[in-house]
Write an enzyme that holds these catalytic residues in place. Structure first.
Site, PDB file in Angstrom:
ATOM      1  N   LYS A 103     -58.446  48.451  14.406  1.00  7.44           N
ATOM      2  CA  LYS A 103     -58.128  47.131  13.851  1.00  7.44           C
ATOM      3  C   LYS A 103     -57.110  46.398  14.710  1.00  7.44           C
ATOM      4  O   LYS A 103     -57.153  45.180  14.829  1.00  7.44           O
ATOM      5  CB  LYS A 103     -57.596  47.267  12.415  1.00  7.44           C
ATOM      6  CG  LYS A 103     -58.668  47.649  11.407  1.00  7.44           C
ATOM      7  CD  LYS A 103     -58.148  47.502   9.987  1.00  7.44           C
ATOM      8  CE  LYS A 103     -59.156  47.989   8.964  1.00  7.44           C
ATOM      9  NZ  LYS A 103     -58.636  48.023   7.597  1.00  7.44           N
ATOM     10  N   LYS A 152     -70.402  52.024  12.163  1.00 15.05           N
ATOM     11  CA  LYS A 152     -70.341  52.063  10.701  1.00 15.05           C
ATOM     12  C   LYS A 152     -70.601  50.687  10.084  1.00 15.05           C
ATOM     13  O   LYS A 152     -70.169  49.673  10.642  1.00 15.05           O
ATOM     14  CB  LYS A 152     -68.947  52.608  10.386  1.00 15.05           C
ATOM     15  CG  LYS A 152     -68.416  52.394   9.049  1.00 15.05           C
ATOM     16  CD  LYS A 152     -66.977  52.873   8.963  1.00 15.05           C
ATOM     17  CE  LYS A 152     -66.025  51.693   9.031  1.00 15.05           C
ATOM     18  NZ  LYS A 152     -64.729  51.870   8.444  1.00 15.05           N
ATOM     19  N   LYS A 188     -67.024  45.803   6.353  1.00 16.46           N
ATOM     20  CA  LYS A 188     -66.767  44.446   5.843  1.00 16.46           C
ATOM     21  C   LYS A 188     -66.302  43.540   6.955  1.00 16.46           C
ATOM     22  O   LYS A 188     -66.466  42.329   6.889  1.00 16.46           O
ATOM     23  CB  LYS A 188     -65.636  44.495   4.808  1.00 16.46           C
ATOM     24  CG  LYS A 188     -65.974  45.178   3.523  1.00 16.46           C
ATOM     25  CD  LYS A 188     -64.801  44.992   2.543  1.00 16.46           C
ATOM     26  CE  LYS A 188     -64.770  46.073   1.500  1.00 16.46           C
ATOM     27  NZ  LYS A 188     -63.520  46.835   1.461  1.00 16.46           N
TER      28      LYS A 188
HETATM   29  P1  TYM Z   1     -62.400  50.387   2.148  1.00 18.92           P
HETATM   30  O1  TYM Z   1     -62.076  49.258   1.237  1.00 18.92           O
HETATM   31  O2  TYM Z   1     -62.602  50.094   3.595  1.00 18.92           O
HETATM   32  O3  TYM Z   1     -63.699  51.145   1.656  1.00 18.92           O
HETATM   33  C1  TYM Z   1     -63.812  51.590   0.315  1.00 18.92           C
HETATM   34  C2  TYM Z   1     -64.571  52.890   0.243  1.00 18.92           C
HETATM   35  O4  TYM Z   1     -65.857  52.745   0.846  1.00 18.92           O
HETATM   36  C3  TYM Z   1     -66.036  53.749   1.833  1.00 18.92           C
HETATM   37  N1  TYM Z   1     -66.824  53.188   2.942  1.00 18.92           N
HETATM   38  C4  TYM Z   1     -67.947  53.725   3.407  1.00 18.92           C
HETATM   39  N2  TYM Z   1     -68.636  54.813   3.026  1.00 18.92           N
HETATM   40  C5  TYM Z   1     -69.790  55.070   3.695  1.00 18.92           C
HETATM   41  N3  TYM Z   1     -70.276  54.310   4.710  1.00 18.92           N
HETATM   42  C6  TYM Z   1     -69.616  53.198   5.116  1.00 18.92           C
HETATM   43  N4  TYM Z   1     -70.095  52.434   6.086  1.00 18.92           N
HETATM   44  C7  TYM Z   1     -68.393  52.855   4.454  1.00 18.92           C
HETATM   45  N5  TYM Z   1     -67.507  51.838   4.579  1.00 18.92           N
HETATM   46  C8  TYM Z   1     -66.547  52.062   3.649  1.00 18.92           C
HETATM   47  C9  TYM Z   1     -64.627  54.105   2.284  1.00 18.92           C
HETATM   48  O5  TYM Z   1     -64.583  55.389   2.871  1.00 18.92           O
HETATM   49  C10 TYM Z   1     -63.867  54.030   0.991  1.00 18.92           C
HETATM   50  O6  TYM Z   1     -64.006  55.228   0.260  1.00 18.92           O
HETATM   51  N6  TYM Z   1     -58.052  52.664   2.842  1.00 18.92           N
HETATM   52  C11 TYM Z   1     -59.148  52.518   1.926  1.00 18.92           C
HETATM   53  C12 TYM Z   1     -58.772  52.010   0.548  1.00 18.92           C
HETATM   54  C13 TYM Z   1     -57.706  52.785  -0.144  1.00 18.92           C
HETATM   55  C14 TYM Z   1     -57.867  54.022  -0.793  1.00 18.92           C
HETATM   56  C15 TYM Z   1     -56.595  54.334  -1.344  1.00 18.92           C
HETATM   57  C16 TYM Z   1     -58.956  54.879  -0.963  1.00 18.92           C
HETATM   58  C17 TYM Z   1     -56.415  52.395  -0.301  1.00 18.92           C
HETATM   59  N7  TYM Z   1     -55.730  53.334  -1.024  1.00 18.92           N
HETATM   60  C18 TYM Z   1     -56.398  55.514  -2.058  1.00 18.92           C
HETATM   61  C19 TYM Z   1     -58.732  56.064  -1.668  1.00 18.92           C
HETATM   62  C20 TYM Z   1     -57.480  56.361  -2.207  1.00 18.92           C
HETATM   63  C21 TYM Z   1     -60.129  51.520   2.511  1.00 18.92           C
HETATM   64  O7  TYM Z   1     -59.793  50.695   3.295  1.00 18.92           O
HETATM   65  O8  TYM Z   1     -61.351  51.572   1.971  1.00 18.92           O
END
Ligand code: TYM
Length: 340
Positions: free
Chosen positions: A113, A200, A203
């Site tokens: 990022k 991957k 968003k």
């Molecule tokens: P975020 O918002 O990017 O994504 C949310 C969840 O979706 C999963 N994910 C995917 N799984 C499979 N294939 C993909 N292409 C894909 N893109 C996203 C992510 O692994 C995630 O589970 N840092 C985290 C948010 C967060 C969080 C937490 C998660 C903040 N605090 C505490 C768990 C526990 C994030 O940016 O996810």
């Protein structure tokens, strides 16, 4: 015996896509009966890259509405907004002061990022995994169901809890924080981009055609799948490193149609892309249809969603406050005198 505790969250940045659903939210739905589940919309994380203040509240609410539309039941799970429970930011500060800078500098997501941000990288972007550790540790979570891309962040949360808090401020018999375990499902943990099977689905991809958003209308889903990258080979298959797109799209077909990988492998072994793509498009549209319908009902009932989030905030705060206090005491802070 108490049910094992689960915490997870999604950032309210842009639209949620198939990766978020298949990699995370869909698994949460399965856990809510057997586990004590906490699901937050992590809005404090969403401001670690430049954001639009006019959009943040609306995106936060729509992400919460999507949790419910995907099948999260607020009677069983605690659904809340991260910024409404101040203990997240407070614990993050305490953890910041014991986390080595170089642990954060080696985080892959930060590096990826940061490149995109150029000169504009905020301290928050670097510190993001510490806030994420606070999110998890505040709830004494046993397990954290996420996609593959979050694995390194979870390992960091474990290291902070174990090496920086428990071993310095607790004892083996009375650890200050519970050390959580990642829960990464084999299937759906890494949904790839429609335009590049080796990247991957994300968003932040500037190309809208790279992802299918959960709220995309049927025509748009069909169009995106029609334009998805393919290869000149006839027949779809799993596991061929030369054919990442075939592996990804066949995997999506299996997950969205509810069939096993063996079933779809034999069904599509001889199928050309011209037949497969309309099949995948129709399956995707049908899989998302009930979610989209529920979403429009839930978002039409503004006060219903407010109530869910208010109740979630109360339940989450009660747990989070206790953990925060435990850490403050272990670290030696003066506590306010309790009125009797
Ligand atoms: P975020 O918002 O990017 O994504 C949310 C969840 O979706 C999963 N994910 C995917 N799984 C499979 N294939 C993909 N292409 C894909 N893109 C996203 C992510 O692994 C995630 O589970 N840092 C985290 C948010 C967060 C969080 C937490 C998660 C903040 N605090 C505490 C768990 C526990 C994030 O940016 O996810």
């Amino acid at each position: 015996m108490a049910r094992p505790r689960v915490l997870s969250g999604v950032q309210p940045t842009g639209s949620l896509h198939l990766g978020n659903w298949l990699g995370a939210i869909r698994n949460w739905v399965d856990l809510q009966r057997s586990h004590d589940t906490f699901f937050c919309v992590v809005d404090l994380h969403a401001i670690t890259v430049p954001h639009d203040p006019k959009q943040l509240a609306a995106d936060t609410r729509s992400t919460a509405a999507l949790y419910l539309a995907c099948g999260i039941d607020p009677e069983q799970a605690t659904v809340f907004v991260q910024s409404q429970v101040p203990a997240h930011a407070e614990l993050a500060w305490l953890l910041n002061c014991v986390t080595p800078l170089n642990w954060l500098e080696r985080m892959i997501q930060f590096k990826e990022k940061a490149v995109k941000q150029g000169d504009n990288v905020s301290v928050g972007l670097l510190d993001y995994p510490v806030l994420m550790a606070a999110d998890i540790l505040l709830y004494d979570a046993d397990q954290v169901p996420v996609g593959e891309d979050q694995k390194q962040h979870l390992e960091l949360a474990r290291d902070i809890a174990q090496q920086r808090i428990n071993s310095r401020f607790g004892s083996e018999e009375t650890p200050v924080l519970k050390v959580p375990k990642p829960m990464i499902m084999k299937e759906g943990a890494r949904v790839m981009s429609l335009t590049d099977g080796s990247a991957k689905m994300s968003k932040s991809d500037p190309n809208e055609g790279a992802r299918i958003n959960l709220l995309d209308p049927p025509e748009l889903i069909t169009k995106k799948i029609k334009r998805a990258k393919t290869d000149p080979v006839m027949g779809l298959e799993f596991g061929n490193p030369e054919r990442p797109e075939a592996d990804n799209l066949l995997g999506l077909y299996a997950l969205l149609s509810g069939q096993s990988r063996e079933q779809v492998s034999s069904e599509c072994a001889e199928m050309g892309w011209g037949r497969f793509k309309p099949l995948l498009a129709e399956t995707t549209v049908e899989a998302l249809r009930p979610i989209q319908q529920r979403y429009s009902e839930i978002s039409a009932d503004r006060s219903g969603l407010d109530q869910v989030l208010a109740a979630g905030r109360e339940r989450a705060s009660a747990v989070a406050e206790q953990t925060l206090q435990r850490v403050q005491e272990a670290m030696g802070f003066a506590r306010p005198a309790t009125a009797n």
